[in-house]
Design a protein around this motif. Sequence first.
Motif, short mmCIF file in Angstrom:
data_model
loop_
_atom_site.label_atom_id
_atom_site.label_comp_id
_atom_site.label_asym_id
_atom_site.label_seq_id
_atom_site.Cartn_x
_atom_site.Cartn_y
_atom_site.Cartn_z
N ALA A 1 7.34 63.55 27.75
CA ALA A 1 8.72 63.23 28.12
C ALA A 1 9.04 61.77 27.80
O ALA A 1 10.13 61.44 27.33
N VAL B 1 15.08 72.19 26.27
CA VAL B 1 14.30 72.07 27.50
C VAL B 1 14.03 70.60 27.82
O VAL B 1 14.18 70.16 28.96
N ALA B 2 13.64 69.84 26.82
CA ALA B 2 13.35 68.42 27.04
C ALA B 2 14.58 67.65 27.49
O ALA B 2 14.53 66.85 28.43
N ARG C 1 15.45 68.35 31.09
CA ARG C 1 14.58 67.63 32.03
C ARG C 1 14.93 66.14 32.11
O ARG C 1 14.79 65.51 33.16
N LEU C 2 15.38 65.58 30.99
CA LEU C 2 15.55 64.13 30.88
C LEU C 2 17.00 63.69 31.02
O LEU C 2 17.33 62.55 30.69
N GLY D 1 19.28 70.42 35.50
CA GLY D 1 18.36 70.13 34.41
C GLY D 1 17.33 71.20 34.17
O GLY D 1 16.81 71.34 33.06
N ALA D 2 16.99 71.98 35.21
CA ALA D 2 15.96 73.01 35.06
C ALA D 2 16.51 74.29 34.46
O ALA D 2 15.73 75.18 34.07
N GLU E 1 15.47 75.32 30.78
CA GLU E 1 14.07 75.74 30.76
C GLU E 1 13.90 77.13 31.36
O GLU E 1 13.13 77.96 30.87
#
Length: 439
Positions: free
Chosen positions: A68, A97-98, A101-102, A117-118, A121
Amino acid sequence: MSLLDVRVPAVLLRIDRNPFHHGTLGAVRSLGRAGVEVHVVADSAASPVRSSRFVCRMHPPPPVGASAAEITGTLRRVAAGIARPAVLIPMDDASAVAVGRLRDELTPSYLLPHQPGALPERVADKAELAAVCADADIPHPETLIPDSPAQAAAAAWQLGLPVVAKWSRPWLVPAGTGLRSTVVVHSAQEARELFLRAEEAGSRLLLQAFLPAGHDRDWFFHGYADRSGAVRGGGTGRKQRAWPRTAGLTAVGRWTPNPQVRALAERLTASLGYRGILDLDFRRCGTTGRYHLLDFNPRPGAQFRLFADTAGLDVVRALHLDLTHRPPPDGSPRPGRTFVVENYAPFSALRPTLGGSELAWHAPDDPAPGRAMWGLWALHVLRKMRGRLGGTAPAARPAAARVVRQAGGPHADRAAEPAELTPVTKVTESSDDEKASSC
């Protein structure tokens, strides 16, 4: 005045090393033609995308298997060079997905849709998608996740051979291993052997009930869910030709209205509170006529330009308009339009269609990528042919397997046997770079 706010650049991120991802070129052209400055963060060494006149600059991607922190560092360096907020568009599942998360780390350098954010994913994970569909009452193939090689073999018999085998997080499957994100398994022994490679694949193996391909059965939906939840910039399409056949990417697709598929897509989007671009794949069951969701990709599908309406609106432009607070233009759908990927369907690319067509690589106002593709593709095919000269024979079918049947499943009428199989995830039929042939 330009349709898009040309003061706001766009950054396309692709972590996957596929050099022939025509969706990236489609996004470059869609935004570049509207006057937007387009930056591409992707491996460009052998990609025709780099030769497009609409690319402002190519940037090196994060390393394979990047952490990450490495992905954040790469995007921050790009942002520093641009020196103003940009719309960030992930072009593959790993990137989506990245970025999900970020999100907190990437703003305010980048403009992104507001959603948990999840969520990207969760929907991209093939195992999690089964539970998502169950919660939203969306038809999805019966899905079993084995905990051991014996359970994998038992699950194959329980679902009824052949079955579809998937890695739950296909973006983690390393290149050069011979593993594919989705395969059709014809024996319990094949299922057992695949399970033994789970550590190598980087995620769990799941098995799904199989639905044969057929005429008018494979459908897709592309759209952009804006800040209000309204779905714009897309439509429903029918897959006319796939590569590989029956279980691959769309080589030829046609914009075909389908109210049932659209209703399922909009219901799922509303149920999740999803915001952003989505690409869904469905297969119609030949017995029940129901559309089952096979894949939820939280990013633009490679053939998204099929759904450009009369005002030029597609999902990528809809995203840019929404994030820059501009209203979408008034356009009309163009059903009957086709999208052809020339390197997978060269003869289809030569045939004119009544509704008009768009080619993945060739464009009169941007010819260089089309020319570059053919030279690079010839080298790619030659390498593939050389690599297949030493292929191995398929595994043999075991003589017998004994399992407990799962109550209510599509094959529950078959005789039960007293072996134990514990499904981690199950979704019954009453509740949908490679697509599964499953039900």
